[in-house]
Scaffold this motif. Structure first.
Motif, PDB file in Angstrom:
ATOM      1  N   SER B 350     -24.600  -8.243 -13.421  1.00  0.00           N
ATOM      2  CA  SER B 350     -23.811  -7.582 -12.390  1.00  0.00           C
ATOM      3  C   SER B 350     -22.466  -7.202 -12.998  1.00  0.00           C
ATOM      4  O   SER B 350     -21.625  -8.054 -13.238  1.00  0.00           O
ATOM      5  N   ASP B 352     -20.023  -5.721 -11.768  1.00  0.00           N
ATOM      6  CA  ASP B 352     -18.908  -5.973 -10.862  1.00  0.00           C
ATOM      7  C   ASP B 352     -18.322  -7.367 -11.079  1.00  0.00           C
ATOM      8  O   ASP B 352     -17.145  -7.596 -10.819  1.00  0.00           O
ATOM      9  N   SER B 353     -19.164  -8.299 -11.543  1.00  0.00           N
ATOM     10  CA  SER B 353     -18.700  -9.673 -11.724  1.00  0.00           C
ATOM     11  C   SER B 353     -18.254  -9.958 -13.151  1.00  0.00           C
ATOM     12  O   SER B 353     -17.986 -11.100 -13.490  1.00  0.00           O
ATOM     13  N   LEU B 446     -16.220  -3.540  -1.859  1.00  0.00           N
ATOM     14  CA  LEU B 446     -16.520  -4.873  -1.339  1.00  0.00           C
ATOM     15  C   LEU B 446     -15.362  -5.820  -1.624  1.00  0.00           C
ATOM     16  O   LEU B 446     -14.967  -6.617  -0.780  1.00  0.00           O
ATOM     17  N   ASN B 447     -14.817  -5.742  -2.844  1.00  0.00           N
ATOM     18  CA  ASN B 447     -13.773  -6.666  -3.266  1.00  0.00           C
ATOM     19  C   ASN B 447     -12.399  -6.152  -2.864  1.00  0.00           C
ATOM     20  O   ASN B 447     -12.174  -4.945  -2.787  1.00  0.00           O
ATOM     21  N   GLY B 472     -21.365  -2.702  -8.444  1.00  0.00           N
ATOM     22  CA  GLY B 472     -22.296  -2.530  -7.343  1.00  0.00           C
ATOM     23  C   GLY B 472     -21.790  -2.937  -5.968  1.00  0.00           C
ATOM     24  O   GLY B 472     -22.476  -2.719  -4.976  1.00  0.00           O
ATOM     25  N   GLY B 473     -20.603  -3.519  -5.877  1.00  0.00           N
ATOM     26  CA  GLY B 473     -20.098  -3.896  -4.576  1.00  0.00           C
ATOM     27  C   GLY B 473     -19.747  -2.703  -3.701  1.00  0.00           C
ATOM     28  O   GLY B 473     -19.700  -2.810  -2.485  1.00  0.00           O
TER      29      GLY B 473
END
Lengths: 199, 562
Positions: B350, B352-353, B446-447, B472-473
């Motif tokens: 991921s 995003d992470s 998302l974040n 992907g968030g």
């Protein structure tokens, strides 16, 4: 211009037909020579490539990818954070939580997971408090399994040393000795554990 | 240690491929490979193409644009009527209009940005006939453009640059389909799924859970997804899903497939212009930047995750959030850099992470215009554009009319190169500014905090460079992001391809100037350095202010969580 349009349409249709042939021949070859893999590596208790939500402390647990027993505090509305694939029923989309490294939600989730593991008598490794990218990582590392020994030993009554040698036996090295990391398939590990109990 | 040997193995297999596959590619486009002659001639007959008739750059570009437009229309149509088409075991209904348009634009531009989850949106027919078809065709189109531009250098006083239909047919028959098929078999043997049967439901008696597991024709799509620098996976989790990428070996092969054609094409270039040294110079520029990016991204991912550290867990294994155990941190970082430095955008973790600096490593590969080594064909034609700019700067410094491979670089060429190199940063930055100014754009992330801005910046950078990977968030399946993203992808593809073909046409007409002692040499380490400088200045400096608002601020926010 009309010729060009006709040519483009014909070529595009020929390519679609060609790709369908490619996929059909590929499926034929796969089903003929690698039937088990091509159908999803399905065994009696599930696919060895899809993680499950192990509830009982008598089993080794996978990573906290879904809304299972860990998850009362895992945020419910995060894509992939609550993976319906594992939690009984409808096929769902795979995916990670996508929480950034400085996300407050990630911090809270991780704290909740640490508390969960401590209650189970486990001093968690990073893998055990973080989620995977697929949302159903079928594997844990040897260190993760070793960290879970106190929990499994207490619930099953099997000696920690026996569990350690079981973990050792179920550890797959990196492919060809250097590609990727060492891993243990949780489903296979638990099947071996059950076989050990019934011996 | 494992990571060291992974790099060694990658260098060896890519080095061999560079020499031999690169040479083979030149033979394919010179028309010296014939082993599927009957099929090739059959296609020309059905389509109505005379393979001996070449095209001017205008006709070449017109064929490409019309063909791409038709492809978008047909792909869109399939999504809209998939409910009535065969191979739909899950009985999925039509894909909504805005999402269909975004996805059709995405796959026809070689982007493979996905605002949908494959396993719950696309029927098997859509996956094969719409998506996989474009995964074959679009790299062939990219490579054809690169070859047409190279012909601009290799031909003298010519009015044509090849035949579009012949170039893509040869690329498909002799390169993409055979290689993808062989690797498809390996992916299946390792555990990749390839079936037309629908999802399977199983009950685990040990554990007392039931699972319904989506399946499909995955493994053979996977092979062309990577080889074609496409990146759009069958499943939502992409290459992180074990059914797509089951083992460390398939992970390594994925990295190899992603890199092999873009790197090898530099040899093809050298061979076609009769100077392998010139190909090696471009390769050196690519490898040096790529190596730096792999180095710092894997280093960043080998550090811990700040949130996990703050929760009191000792981390000895690097950032494990959003990563799969079987790959580990450094291999996931290598995969990420390979995927974002080419125009692939597949993901085995991921993104995003990733840590802030690791995420910046992924972004910067795209921000340099995807030339290190870039996508299939698009990497070569874009770095040639940068090389022309470098030659121009070199010429200004020594006060001579710049030349590249004996061709004078004059006002027309510089205008075209300037257009091709500036259109991407301009589009991406303007659209990012629009997205953060509008409520519809700010609703996406998302974040919170700087990471939210990174998600928006990443999305528009990825689409403008036809990469397709994502933080992907971001909720991309909205009217705003579907439409803006489609514009971003179409401009990012065709506003570079058309000037590149025009450059090829303009250069092909020129007669070569004999080299003299005063000629600025373009196959030396000095020129490699100059080219790297141009790439870093155009990509690095234009994007630096934006990057400093995202990942850099995030990295510097010690002990703060958003």
């Amino acid at each position: 211009m009309l010729i060009l349009l006709r040519r483009s349409v014909v070529f595009a249709v020929v390519m679609m037909a060609g790709t369908l042939v490619y996929a059909f021949i590929g499926t034929g070859v796969a089903q003929l020579f690698f039937k088990n893999q091509a159908n999803g590596s399905i065994t009696a208790n599930g696919s060895t490539l899809i993680g499950q939500n192990w509830k009982s402390p008598a089993f080794f647990h996978g990573r906290p990818d879904d809304a299972g027993p860990y998850a009362t505090n895992l945020a419910k509305h995060i894509p992939g954070g609550d993976n319906p694939l594992v939690a009984n029923g409808v096929p769902g989309a795979s995916g990670g939580t996508n929480l950034g490294p400085r996300s407050k939600v990630l911090l809270d989730n991780t704290k909740a997971l640490v508390a969960y593991w401590h209650a189970m008598g486990v001093n968690p490794t990073p893998d055990l408090v973080t989620t995977s990218a697929s949302g159903y990582d079928p594997d844990i590392s040897p260190a993760d399994a070793t960290a879970e020994i106190p929990m499994v030993a207490k619930a099953t009554g099997i000696a920690p040393a026996t569990l350690a040698s079981l973990i050792n036996k179920e550890t797959h090295g990196p492919e060809l000795g250097f590609l990727g990391a060492s891993y243990i398939d949780v489903l296979q590990l638990n099947e071996a554990l059950v076989a050990l109990e019934h011996r | 240690m494992g990571f060291f040997w992974t790099i060694v193995a990658l260098v060896v297999v890519l080095g061999l491929s560079w020499r031999y596959l690169g040479s083979y590619l030149a033979a394919v486009f010179d028309g010296r490979v014939h082993f599927l002659g009957p099929i090739e001639r059959g296609i020309y007959r059905v389509v109505g193409v005379d393979p001996d008739r070449e095209q001017s750059w205008q006709r070449y570009a017109a064929s490409l644009v019309v063909f791409s437009a038709i492809s978008i229309a047909l792909t869109y149509l399939i999504f809209r009527i998939q409910g009535s088409l065969p191979l739909n075991p899950q009985h999925l209904g039509a894909v909504p209009p805005a999402l269909s348009f975004n996805t059709a634009s995405s796959f026809v531009t070689n982007t493979n940005w996905q605002n949908y989850a494959g396993e719950t949106t696309m029927s098997y027919f859509s996956q094969i006939a719409a998506l996989t078809t474009q995964q074959f065709v679009t790299p062939a189109v990219g490579i054809a453009v690169a070859i047409a531009l190279v012909r601009g250098f290799s031909r003298h006083g010519a009015s044509t640059i090849g035949n579009f239909w012949v170039d893509i047919t040869r690329c498909l028959l002799y390169v993409l389909i055979p290689i993808a098929f062989c690797f498809g078999i390996i992916f299946v043997a390792q555990g990749g799924v390839q079936t037309l049967a629908g999802p399977v439901t199983i009950h685990d008696h040990l554990n007392g859970v039931s699972q319904t597991i989506p399946r499909g024709p995955i493994a053979f799509m996977e092979a062309i997804k990577q080889l074609g620098t496409n990146g759009g996976g069958f499943l939502n989790a992409n290459s992180a899903a074990p059914f797509e990428n089951p083992t460390g070996l398939t992970n390594f092969l994925s990295i190899y497939l992603v890199l092999v054609l873009p790197f090898s094409l530099t040899y093809t270039f050298g061979k076609m212009v009769n100077s392998v040294r010139h190909g090696a110079a471009l390769l050196a520029a690519m490898v040096i930047i790529f190596g730096c990016w792999v180095g710092y991204t894997s280093y960043a991912e080998h550090q811990g995750n700040p949130a996990v550290a703050a929760a009191g867990v000792h981390q000895s294994t690097g950032n494990t959030e959003g990563k799969e155990v079987r790959f580990g941190d450094t291999s996931s970082a290598l995969f990420g850099v390979a995927s974002t430095s080419t125009s692939t955008g597949s993901a085995d973790a991921s993104y995003d992470s990733f840590t802030p600096i690791g995420g910046m490593g992924l972004m910067s590969g795209m921000m340099l215009g995807e030339v290190t080594p870039g996508g299939d064909g698009s990497g070569l034609y874009t770095i040639l554009v940068f090389a022309i700019v470098a030659v121009f700067i070199g010429g200004l410094m020594i006060g001579r009319t710049p030349e590249f491979l004996g061709k004078k670089i004059q006002a027309r060429e510089i205008k075209l190169a300037g257009l091709a190199s500036l259109v991407m940063p301009l589009t991406v930055l303007v659209l990012t500014a629009i997205a953060v100014s509008l409520h519809a754009g700010r609703a996406g992330p998302l974040n919170a905090g700087p990471h939210g801005f990174s998600e928006i910046l990443y999305a528009l950078t990825s689409q403008g460079n036809n990469n397709g990977s994502a933080f992907g968030g971001l909720s991309g399946n909205t009217a705003f992001y579907n439409i803006v993203g489609a514009i971003d992808m179409l401009v990012g593809r065709f506003a570079i391809i058309i000037p590149a073909l025009a450059l090829g046409g303009a250069l092909a007409q020129k007669q070569p100037v004999p080299a003299s002692v005063g000629t600025f040499r373009t196959d030396t380490p000095m020129f490699v350095g100059l080219t790297i400088g141009v790439i870093l200045i155009i990509g690095g400096l234009t994007f630096f202010p934006a990057v400093s608002l995202g990942p850099i601020v995030e990295q510097l926010s010690h002990h703060r969580f958003f």
